[in-house]
Design a protein around this motif. Structure first.
Motif, PDB file in Angstrom:
ATOM      1  N   LYS A  52       0.871  -1.114   0.112  1.00 44.10           N
ATOM      2  CA  LYS A  52      -0.112   0.135   0.096  1.00 44.10           C
ATOM      3  C   LYS A  52       1.000   1.278   0.151  1.00 44.10           C
ATOM      4  CE  LYS A  52      -3.953  -2.141   0.340  1.00 44.10           C
ATOM      5  NZ  LYS A  52      -4.879  -2.299  -0.614  1.00 44.10           N
TER       6      LYS A  52
ATOM      7  N   GLU B 259      -9.056  -7.296  -4.704  1.00 50.71           N
ATOM      8  CA  GLU B 259      -7.972  -6.468  -5.279  1.00 50.71           C
ATOM      9  C   GLU B 259      -6.930  -7.544  -5.602  1.00 50.71           C
ATOM     10  OE1 GLU B 259      -5.628  -3.772  -2.878  1.00 50.71           O
ATOM     11  OE2 GLU B 259      -7.152  -4.386  -1.343  1.00 50.71           O
ATOM     12  N   TYR B 260      -6.796  -8.689  -5.134  1.00 53.78           N
ATOM     13  CA  TYR B 260      -5.753  -9.716  -5.246  1.00 53.78           C
ATOM     14  C   TYR B 260      -5.954 -11.055  -6.422  1.00 53.78           C
ATOM     15  CZ  TYR B 260      -3.905  -7.178  -1.163  1.00 53.78           C
ATOM     16  OH  TYR B 260      -3.406  -6.441  -0.324  1.00 53.78           O
TER      17      TYR B 260
ATOM     18  N   ASP C 299      -6.882 -11.865 -12.874  1.00 58.95           N
ATOM     19  CA  ASP C 299      -7.821 -11.305 -13.792  1.00 58.95           C
ATOM     20  C   ASP C 299      -8.236 -12.309 -14.906  1.00 58.95           C
ATOM     21  OD1 ASP C 299      -9.356  -9.748 -15.465  1.00 58.95           O
ATOM     22  OD2 ASP C 299      -8.191  -8.181 -15.605  1.00 58.95           O
TER      23      ASP C 299
END
Length: 341
Positions: free
Chosen positions: A252, A328-329, A332
């Motif tokens: 982050k 988010e992890y 895709d």
């Protein structure tokens, strides 16, 4: 010599990159054995902190002693050889030379942590001996028993610049010992951790770091049903998700040096092999003409079996929970496979 290393978050597939790089004739690879002396507890960065950033009359000397103990552990023995064979049986020799370069002077002496490091029972045993001594033959003396008459205390306080120079020399000598063939590149697994990589880059003249990430759904299933090592928490999915985010929290705020560090997805090696390996070659400075043993170490057919595991293991509502908490992890697939999940 360029040093190449992979790092991960446990079980995220860094060995796949190690296997791929090993297929190049210009690379000397130490395989998948992890060389962790720089970042383990009591390793080089702990030594750096205690000697240069927070020097203390007791802690600094003890940090040297703890580092030496770790060196001895990693040297191995007849039951487990560990590091020595990877460095032409010079691991302890080179490491002791480094330790001596950091020590200003030493003397026979001890303090409480020397006792405690030998075990809590030993500590209290020695304390009881001293108490007995003070109640009997030593009751009229002001001194106490010499608990560890042969113990050596080390004292070292190098400047930050001196420490860095000595550490760079130490690392360079280790890497040279690990590469007697003088290959242009040396592959060493887990030389640096996946977080705060910037701390370790100054220890090397030339290093490239590959950080490998893995879809949390696969990682959860692999640990829960196959590995069962208890390193990753899988007793309940909530704790697993907390752990996953906890171990990646540094991303982050941490910005990887793009010239030195590259983050890749394990699945990209499986589903986007040509594109991903070309990208890796460009980043690492590998010549694809030197790829003399393609797919002889990186077994794509075997590795791809460890992807999309939720299709083979029914984890019920846990799958939806992971997908929501760790969205988010997730890998895709919509982009890579055109939505074919």
């Amino acid at each position: 010599m360029r040093v190449i290393t992979c790092t991960s978050y446990y079980g995220t597939g860094s060995s796949a990159v190690t296997d791929y790089v090993t297929e190049f004739e210009t690379v000397k690879s130490l395989g998948e054995y992890e060389i962790r002396i720089l970042h383990d507890m009591d390793g080089v960065t702990d030594l750096q902190y205690h000697l240069t950033e927070n020097h203390n009359r007791h802690n600094s000397g003890h940090a040297i002693k703890r580092f030496k103990k770790l060196v001895d552990f990693y040297a191995g023995n007849r039951l487990a050889s560990r590091y020595e064979p990877f460095f032409q049986n010079r691991w302890r020799e080179i490491s002791y030379k480094y330790i001596n370069s950091l020590v200003d002077f030493s003397y026979r002496g001890w303090w409480q942590y020397d006792l405690l490091d030998k075990g809590e029972k030993y500590y209290y045993y020695k304390m009881m001996l001293n108490k007995f001594y003070k109640l009997t033959i030593g009751r009229n003396n002001s001194h106490v028993l010499n608990m560890l008459p042969k113990e050596i205390t080390y004292c070292g306080h190098p400047t930050k610049e001196a420490f860095l120079e000595k550490t760079r020399n130490y690392v360079a000598e280790l890497m040279e010992a690990a590469n007697p063939e003088n290959a242009p590149m040396l592959m060493v697994d887990q030389l640096v951790p996946s977080s705060e990589i910037w701390r370790y880059l100054p220890f090397f003249d030339d290093i490239k770091v590959i950080v490998v990430e893995r879809d949390p759904r696969d990682l959860y299933i692999l640990e829960k049903y196959q590995w069962q090592c208890r390193i990753i928490p899988t007793d309940d999915v909530e704790t697993f998700c907390e752990w996953y985010k906890y171990t990646r929290a540094h991303r982050k705020t941490e910005v990887f040096n793009p010239e030195k560090v590259k983050l890749i997805q394990f699945k990209d090696l499986m589903y986007r092999y040509d594109e991903t390996t070309t990208d890796l070659c460009n980043f690492l400075g590998l010549n694809e003409n030197d790829h003399k043993f393609p797919k002889q170490h990186l077994d794509l057919s075997k590795s791809i079996e460890n992807t999309q595991l939720w299709k083979r293991y029914d984890i019920g509502s846990n799958l939806k929970f992971i997908e929501h908490e760790l969205a988010e992890y997730l890998y895709d697939y919509d982009t890579v496979l055109g939505g074919a999940k």
